[in-house]
Design a protein around this motif. Structure first.
Motif, PDB file in Angstrom:
ATOM      1  N   THR A 339      47.999  38.279  48.763  1.00  7.26           N
ATOM      2  CA  THR A 339      46.754  38.711  49.410  1.00  7.26           C
ATOM      3  C   THR A 339      45.947  39.684  48.553  1.00  7.26           C
ATOM      4  O   THR A 339      44.733  39.801  48.721  1.00  7.26           O
ATOM      5  CB  THR A 339      47.062  39.375  50.765  1.00  7.26           C
ATOM      6  N   GLU A 340      46.619  40.373  47.631  1.00 13.91           N
ATOM      7  CA  GLU A 340      45.930  41.322  46.745  1.00 13.91           C
ATOM      8  C   GLU A 340      46.331  41.035  45.296  1.00 13.91           C
ATOM      9  O   GLU A 340      47.081  41.807  44.681  1.00 13.91           O
ATOM     10  CB  GLU A 340      46.279  42.754  47.116  1.00 13.91           C
ATOM     11  N   PRO A 341      45.861  39.930  44.731  1.00  9.01           N
ATOM     12  CA  PRO A 341      46.290  39.564  43.376  1.00  9.01           C
ATOM     13  C   PRO A 341      45.910  40.583  42.308  1.00  9.01           C
ATOM     14  O   PRO A 341      46.488  40.577  41.220  1.00  9.01           O
ATOM     15  CB  PRO A 341      45.590  38.223  43.133  1.00  9.01           C
ATOM     16  N   ASP A 342      44.973  41.491  42.638  1.00 11.84           N
ATOM     17  CA  ASP A 342      44.617  42.522  41.666  1.00 11.84           C
ATOM     18  C   ASP A 342      45.725  43.556  41.481  1.00 11.84           C
ATOM     19  O   ASP A 342      45.666  44.398  40.577  1.00 11.84           O
ATOM     20  CB  ASP A 342      43.314  43.217  42.068  1.00 11.84           C
ATOM     21  N   THR A 343      46.784  43.492  42.324  1.00 12.99           N
ATOM     22  CA  THR A 343      47.936  44.384  42.147  1.00 12.99           C
ATOM     23  C   THR A 343      48.948  43.819  41.153  1.00 12.99           C
ATOM     24  O   THR A 343      49.906  44.511  40.793  1.00 12.99           O
ATOM     25  CB  THR A 343      48.647  44.634  43.490  1.00 12.99           C
ATOM     26  N   LEU A 344      48.748  42.583  40.728  1.00 14.69           N
ATOM     27  CA  LEU A 344      49.644  41.981  39.731  1.00 14.69           C
ATOM     28  C   LEU A 344      49.339  42.544  38.346  1.00 14.69           C
ATOM     29  O   LEU A 344      48.186  42.861  38.029  1.00 14.69           O
ATOM     30  CB  LEU A 344      49.462  40.459  39.701  1.00 14.69           C
ATOM     31  N   PRO A 345      50.351  42.650  37.490  1.00 12.47           N
ATOM     32  CA  PRO A 345      50.098  43.061  36.101  1.00 12.47           C
ATOM     33  C   PRO A 345      49.514  41.910  35.292  1.00 12.47           C
ATOM     34  O   PRO A 345      49.580  40.746  35.706  1.00 12.47           O
ATOM     35  CB  PRO A 345      51.493  43.433  35.591  1.00 12.47           C
ATOM     36  N   SER A 346      48.937  42.238  34.146  1.00 17.27           N
ATOM     37  CA  SER A 346      48.456  41.192  33.234  1.00 17.27           C
ATOM     38  C   SER A 346      49.660  40.499  32.604  1.00 17.27           C
ATOM     39  O   SER A 346      50.693  41.136  32.367  1.00 17.27           O
ATOM     40  CB  SER A 346      47.584  41.809  32.152  1.00 17.27           C
ATOM     41  N   PRO A 347      49.553  39.202  32.266  1.00 15.25           N
ATOM     42  CA  PRO A 347      48.413  38.298  32.472  1.00 15.25           C
ATOM     43  C   PRO A 347      48.442  37.581  33.818  1.00 15.25           C
ATOM     44  O   PRO A 347      47.597  36.746  34.089  1.00 15.25           O
ATOM     45  CB  PRO A 347      48.597  37.288  31.339  1.00 15.25           C
ATOM     46  N   TRP A 348      49.438  37.920  34.661  1.00 11.75           N
ATOM     47  CA  TRP A 348      49.548  37.259  35.957  1.00 11.75           C
ATOM     48  C   TRP A 348      48.285  37.489  36.801  1.00 11.75           C
ATOM     49  O   TRP A 348      47.866  36.609  37.542  1.00 11.75           O
ATOM     50  CB  TRP A 348      50.779  37.780  36.696  1.00 11.75           C
ATOM     51  N   ARG A 349      47.720  38.709  36.698  1.00 12.79           N
ATOM     52  CA  ARG A 349      46.557  39.042  37.507  1.00 12.79           C
ATOM     53  C   ARG A 349      45.383  38.112  37.218  1.00 12.79           C
ATOM     54  O   ARG A 349      44.744  37.598  38.134  1.00 12.79           O
ATOM     55  CB  ARG A 349      46.144  40.497  37.258  1.00 12.79           C
ATOM     56  N   GLN A 350      45.088  37.883  35.946  1.00  9.19           N
ATOM     57  CA  GLN A 350      43.965  37.034  35.586  1.00  9.19           C
ATOM     58  C   GLN A 350      44.157  35.610  36.101  1.00  9.19           C
ATOM     59  O   GLN A 350      43.239  35.003  36.653  1.00  9.19           O
ATOM     60  CB  GLN A 350      43.772  37.015  34.062  1.00  9.19           C
ATOM     61  N   ASP A 351      45.368  35.085  35.945  1.00 10.82           N
ATOM     62  CA  ASP A 351      45.633  33.714  36.395  1.00 10.82           C
ATOM     63  C   ASP A 351      45.543  33.602  37.915  1.00 10.82           C
ATOM     64  O   ASP A 351      44.952  32.654  38.447  1.00 10.82           O
ATOM     65  CB  ASP A 351      47.020  33.269  35.929  1.00 10.82           C
ATOM     66  N   ALA A 352      46.104  34.578  38.634  1.00 10.65           N
ATOM     67  CA  ALA A 352      46.138  34.511  40.089  1.00 10.65           C
ATOM     68  C   ALA A 352      44.767  34.738  40.709  1.00 10.65           C
ATOM     69  O   ALA A 352      44.419  34.112  41.719  1.00 10.65           O
ATOM     70  CB  ALA A 352      47.130  35.530  40.632  1.00 10.65           C
ATOM     71  N   SER A 353      43.986  35.616  40.119  1.00 13.95           N
ATOM     72  CA  SER A 353      42.677  35.950  40.688  1.00 13.95           C
ATOM     73  C   SER A 353      41.733  34.760  40.688  1.00 13.95           C
ATOM     74  O   SER A 353      40.853  34.652  41.552  1.00 13.95           O
ATOM     75  CB  SER A 353      42.049  37.118  39.913  1.00 13.95           C
ATOM     76  N   SER A 356      43.279  28.843  43.262  1.00 13.88           N
ATOM     77  CA  SER A 356      43.284  28.521  44.684  1.00 13.88           C
ATOM     78  C   SER A 356      44.521  29.144  45.314  1.00 13.88           C
ATOM     79  O   SER A 356      45.467  29.542  44.625  1.00 13.88           O
ATOM     80  CB  SER A 356      43.310  27.004  44.882  1.00 13.88           C
ATOM     81  N   GLU A 357      44.557  29.215  46.639  1.00  8.74           N
ATOM     82  CA  GLU A 357      45.688  29.867  47.302  1.00  8.74           C
ATOM     83  C   GLU A 357      47.026  29.196  46.983  1.00  8.74           C
ATOM     84  O   GLU A 357      47.997  29.896  46.668  1.00  8.74           O
ATOM     85  CB  GLU A 357      45.470  29.926  48.812  1.00  8.74           C
ATOM     86  N   PRO A 358      47.144  27.858  47.046  1.00  9.29           N
ATOM     87  CA  PRO A 358      48.440  27.244  46.687  1.00  9.29           C
ATOM     88  C   PRO A 358      48.842  27.543  45.242  1.00  9.29           C
ATOM     89  O   PRO A 358      50.011  27.822  44.967  1.00  9.29           O
ATOM     90  CB  PRO A 358      48.191  25.753  46.899  1.00  9.29           C
ATOM     91  N   ARG A 359      47.870  27.487  44.341  1.00  6.70           N
ATOM     92  CA  ARG A 359      48.175  27.779  42.937  1.00  6.70           C
ATOM     93  C   ARG A 359      48.545  29.253  42.768  1.00  6.70           C
ATOM     94  O   ARG A 359      49.463  29.590  42.027  1.00  6.70           O
ATOM     95  CB  ARG A 359      46.954  27.416  42.079  1.00  6.70           C
ATOM     96  N   ARG A 360      47.832  30.134  43.476  1.00 12.05           N
ATOM     97  CA  ARG A 360      48.134  31.565  43.393  1.00 12.05           C
ATOM     98  C   ARG A 360      49.538  31.844  43.933  1.00 12.05           C
ATOM     99  O   ARG A 360      50.279  32.666  43.382  1.00 12.05           O
ATOM    100  CB  ARG A 360      47.093  32.373  44.170  1.00 12.05           C
ATOM    101  N   ALA A 361      49.914  31.155  45.010  1.00 10.30           N
ATOM    102  CA  ALA A 361      51.260  31.338  45.565  1.00 10.30           C
ATOM    103  C   ALA A 361      52.325  30.969  44.550  1.00 10.30           C
ATOM    104  O   ALA A 361      53.347  31.657  44.421  1.00 10.30           O
ATOM    105  CB  ALA A 361      51.418  30.497  46.834  1.00 10.30           C
ATOM    106  N   ARG A 362      52.105  29.878  43.804  1.00  8.63           N
ATOM    107  CA  ARG A 362      53.090  29.472  42.803  1.00  8.63           C
ATOM    108  C   ARG A 362      53.153  30.474  41.661  1.00  8.63           C
ATOM    109  O   ARG A 362      54.229  30.764  41.123  1.00  8.63           O
ATOM    110  CB  ARG A 362      52.755  28.070  42.289  1.00  8.63           C
ATOM    111  N   ILE A 363      52.017  31.040  41.275  1.00  5.12           N
ATOM    112  CA  ILE A 363      52.002  32.062  40.227  1.00  5.12           C
ATOM    113  C   ILE A 363      52.784  33.291  40.682  1.00  5.12           C
ATOM    114  O   ILE A 363      53.601  33.853  39.934  1.00  5.12           O
ATOM    115  CB  ILE A 363      50.548  32.438  39.871  1.00  5.12           C
TER     116      ILE A 363
END
Length: 390
Positions: A339-353, A356-363
């Motif tokens: 729900t808050e992908p900006d809390t992820l560290p790089s480079p995960w944050r850039q990919d998740a932000s 789409s939601e299903p893709r973000r969930a897998r990341i």
């Protein structure tokens, strides 16, 4: 040099790698696979991932890394006895648990629950995802570019995957998403070395969990005395060495039990080799039953041990308490990252932000699955404890 069985996998006949590479001047393809696994980040992380006990609960309990090393030793010994390719068996044993998330099966169950709306999570499928995509160490391809035989063995070490009762659509997403999955012949058994690695895993965790359970005080040697085979070996050690400490009795009995399991497996596999007479590794894959197996007698007797360990160790209240905490931590980590992908560290944050939601969930799932126990605990503290700033 040991004599090679006619049904052994021949490295000279390897089906090769998806991305062609020049052969090594000093190593066979399977030795090269083993070395790539050992040098991978995912393999190193196994040193702080739960087998049964969380890493910080004690330095002497087995972790995923030490378990994998023990499985590799057993697999290599069995492969040598059967005249199989030792390097392939060892590589498969070393890699078999690389897809496990933190906190063992509790972590896997929780990630699968978190991913229920996004095609789930499976540690075997995650292993394939790691070695073909997530482990990025080479400039010309994603993954480790392992041989066909290594990938095939990782995918099918528990038997055929696509059957009449289990169509392709029922498999975890990571298997179906691998573009070359059907090339791995999922309707057949794995090669003989993969079958050896799979049962070496059983030998290792059955017997080493006895040792860890005694050391942790979850049960005593006396509690084991009524178990078939196990009780006999502990009793024999006590009679032969009446003055040994409990720990030394445990060490010696477990050593003997491993030998008993190994001897049974090699004898039964030799019997099946004579009965079915496979003339190549391809014929082993095409069999209707596995070539490598325990005898029916041992298989029936070890069920009592598995039931005992399930009740007295895996479901012990102290283990359950840590399992409960682990599930809550992972559920909360997953929710905040999703729900808050900006809390992820790089480079995960850039990919998740940008996903789409299903893709973000897998990341998010990939990020959490790669964590060690200690990293997951600290990441949870950083996100949910206001006194921890970063």
């Amino acid at each position: 040099m040991e004599k090679r069985s006619v049904y052994a996998t021949r490295h000279e006949d390897s089906r090769g790698r998806y991305f062609p590479e020049a052969p090594s001047a000093t190593r066979t393809p399977f030795q090269r696979d083993r070395d790539r696994i050992i040098h991978s980040t995912a393999f190193r992380r196994l040193k702080q991932k739960t087998q049964v006990f969380v890493a910080h609960e004690g330095d002497h309990f087995r972790t995923r890394l030490t378990h994998s090393l023990e499985v590799a030793q057993i697999a290599r010994s069995i492969a040598r006895t059967l005249g199989l390719d030792e390097d392939l068996a060892e590589a498969l044993a070393l890699a078999h648990d690389m897809g496990h998330p933190p906190f063992g099966h509790a972590g896997e169950d929780q990630l699968d629950a978190c991913m229920a709306e996004y095609e789930g999570f499976d540690h075997n499928a995650q292993t394939l995802r790691i070695v073909t995509k997530l482990e990025v160490r080479y400039p010309n391809f994603e993954g480790l570019n392992l041989t066909w035989e290594l990938l095939e063995g990782l995918v099918k070490h528990n038997g055929p995957m696509v059957t009449q009762d289990a169509p392709l659509e029922s498999l975890p997403a990571a298997f179906r998403d691998y573009a070359n999955f059907m090339d791995l012949e999922p309707h057949q058994f794995a090669g003989p070395e993969a079958q050896v690695a799979a049962l070496s895993d059983d030998i290792a965790y059955n017997n080493h969990d006895i040792d860890d359970g005694i050391a942790a005080g979850l049960f005593t040697i006396d509690d084991l005395m009524d178990l078939p085979i196990v009780g006999d070996e502990f009793r024999a050690v006590r009679l032969e060495y009446p003055h040994l400490s409990h720990r030394m009795v445990s060490y010696e009995a477990v050593r003997r039990l491993i030998g008993l399991w190994v001897n049974d497996l090699t004898a039964e596999t030799g019997r099946r080799a004579k009965l079915y007479a496979p003339q190549s590794a391809a014929e082993v894959r095409a069999m209707d039953v596995p070539l490598v197996a325990f005898s029916e007698e041992l298989e029936s007797r070890q069920r009592a041990l598995r039931a005992f360990l399930y009740e007295r160790m895996y479901k012990h209240y102290t283990v359950n308490r840590m399992r409960s905490k682990a599930k809550r931590m992972l559920a909360e980590l997953f929710e905040i990252f999703l729900t808050e992908p900006d809390t992820l560290p790089s480079p995960w944050r850039q990919d998740a932000s940008q996903a789409s939601e299903p893709r973000r969930a897998r990341i998010v799932c990939d990020y959490i699955a790669g964590m060690t126990d200690s990293y997951a605990i600290e990441e949870h503290r950083r996100l949910f404890h206001p006194d921890v700033l970063r």
